[in-house]
Design a protein around this motif. Structure first.
Motif, short mmCIF file in Angstrom:
data_model
loop_
_atom_site.label_atom_id
_atom_site.label_comp_id
_atom_site.label_asym_id
_atom_site.label_seq_id
_atom_site.Cartn_x
_atom_site.Cartn_y
_atom_site.Cartn_z
N SER A 100 -2.87 22.77 3.44
CA SER A 100 -3.98 22.25 2.64
C SER A 100 -4.86 21.51 3.64
O SER A 100 -4.44 21.25 4.77
N PRO A 101 -6.10 21.13 3.27
CA PRO A 101 -6.97 20.46 4.25
C PRO A 101 -6.36 19.23 4.91
O PRO A 101 -6.38 19.09 6.14
N ASP A 104 -3.26 20.14 7.03
CA ASP A 104 -3.68 20.79 8.28
C ASP A 104 -4.09 19.74 9.31
O ASP A 104 -3.83 19.88 10.51
N LYS A 105 -4.72 18.66 8.82
CA LYS A 105 -5.15 17.59 9.72
C LYS A 105 -3.93 16.88 10.32
O LYS A 105 -3.90 16.57 11.52
#
Length: 334
Positions: A100-101, A104-105
């Protein structure tokens, strides 16, 4: 009536804007977990948020959240940490990764930290300092999303801070951070760390085993000989890696000092199995499930944590492992 209807509709719209739906889709590598219940918990509080049953190698957990939160999923006997955020999150148990965003970070940040850890030009202390700096940077860049509280709490866990320093950090953080349970836990640890610092007399504790037998720290410490106390757990790779080093020191110095193990945060059966596997010959205090009282008392936030007690029980050093521990022990025993 029209005015009332308008107000009610406005309140509904505000509520829908505040909380958004999330969906966590979990996949397993095979059918072995079919029929098992998985638990989605809040990382900070430990509260169970949702449960689901595995069917056909997958399960789905759904709910609502405002900004998202860092979570732990307990499945197949193991915890998996990741961010739950509005929208869809895919968690692959085999790979141990979430997509997910925000996840991923975190994955990108973790890769950077892995590079630091594998940098052979850095000492262990330098590597640890880089990691702590990385946590602070991650927090500062993500104060207003679900990554921020996780990075903030882990920064406090990995850096020895006074209660005043923690209060200063919280003052500069978003207001909701003050309500985090892990912040209060960090403050309690700071208080206990100060109470059990180098130069302080040992603080006794007693542990009741499953068979009812009681063991005290004072059964081993303050008996006229230097005692090295190792707080460890069977599931902790760094803990297991430290055991042979302690065995080598014991072989080198013999009866000049004693070693005591205190098994914490662990299943007693797993502890006993590890004692056999690692060929531990010194006494180990084993309590019941997930023993936490000794680490709470000494403000220990991570393991392995080793404390050197003097012949009279005075704390001579703490938090050392590897070469720094060997050097300090040589100094103490000379």
């Amino acid at each position: 009536m029209k005015k009332l209807a308008f107000i009610l509709m406005a309140l509904m719209l505000l509520a829908s804007c505040g909380s958004k739906d999330y969906k966590v889709i979990v996949t397993f590598p095979d059918d072995a977990n079919n029929g098992e219940t998985v638990f989605l918990t809040n990382y900070d509080t430990g509260d169970t948020i949702a449960t689901a049953t595995v069917e056909n190698k997958t399960c789905t957990l759904e709910g609502t959240t405002e900004k998202g939160f860092f979570a732990r999923l307990y499945a197949a006997g193991n915890p998996y940490g990741f961010v739950v955020e509005p929208g869809e999150v895919k968690l692959d148990i085999a790979g141990g990764n979430a997509i997910s965003p925000l996840n991923d970070k975190i994955a990108a940040w973790s890769k950077d930290m892995e590079t630091v850890a594998n940098d052979s030009t850095l000492t262990e202390e330098e590597s640890e300092a880089r990691y702590i700096e990385g946590l602070m940077k991650l927090y500062q860049e993500n104060k207003d999303n679900a990554i921020g509280p996780w990075a903030f709490c882990n920064y406090m866990m990995n850096k020895d801070l006074t209660e005043a320093e923690i209060d200063a950090l919280v003052k500069d953080a978003p207001a909701e951070y003050a309500q985090l349970k892990r912040v209060e836990k960090a403050k309690n640890a700071a208080r206990q760390l100060a109470f059990t610092a180098e130069g302080k007399p040992f603080t006794d504790f007693e542990v009741k085993a499953e068979d009812g037998a009681v063991q005290k720290l004072s059964d081993y410490v303050g008996k006229g000989k230097v005692t090295v106390v190792d707080f460890w757990a069977s599931w902790c790779p760094p803990c297991r890696a430290e055991i042979p080093k302690l065995q080598a020191l014991k072989a080198k110095y013999g009866d000049k000092f004693e070693v005591l193990g205190v098994a914490v945060w662990d299943n007693p059966d797993d502890t006993r199995k590890a004692i056999e596997e690692l060929k531990i010959t010194w006494p180990v205090i084993i309590g019941t499930q997930k023993l936490t009282e000794p680490t709470d008392l000494y403000g220990i936030k991570g393991i392995p944590h080793i404390i050197i007690f003097g012949p009279d029980g005075t704390i001579l050093a703490r938090g050392l492992t590897g070469d720094p521990l060997a050097n300090k022990l040589a100094e103490v025993l000379q």
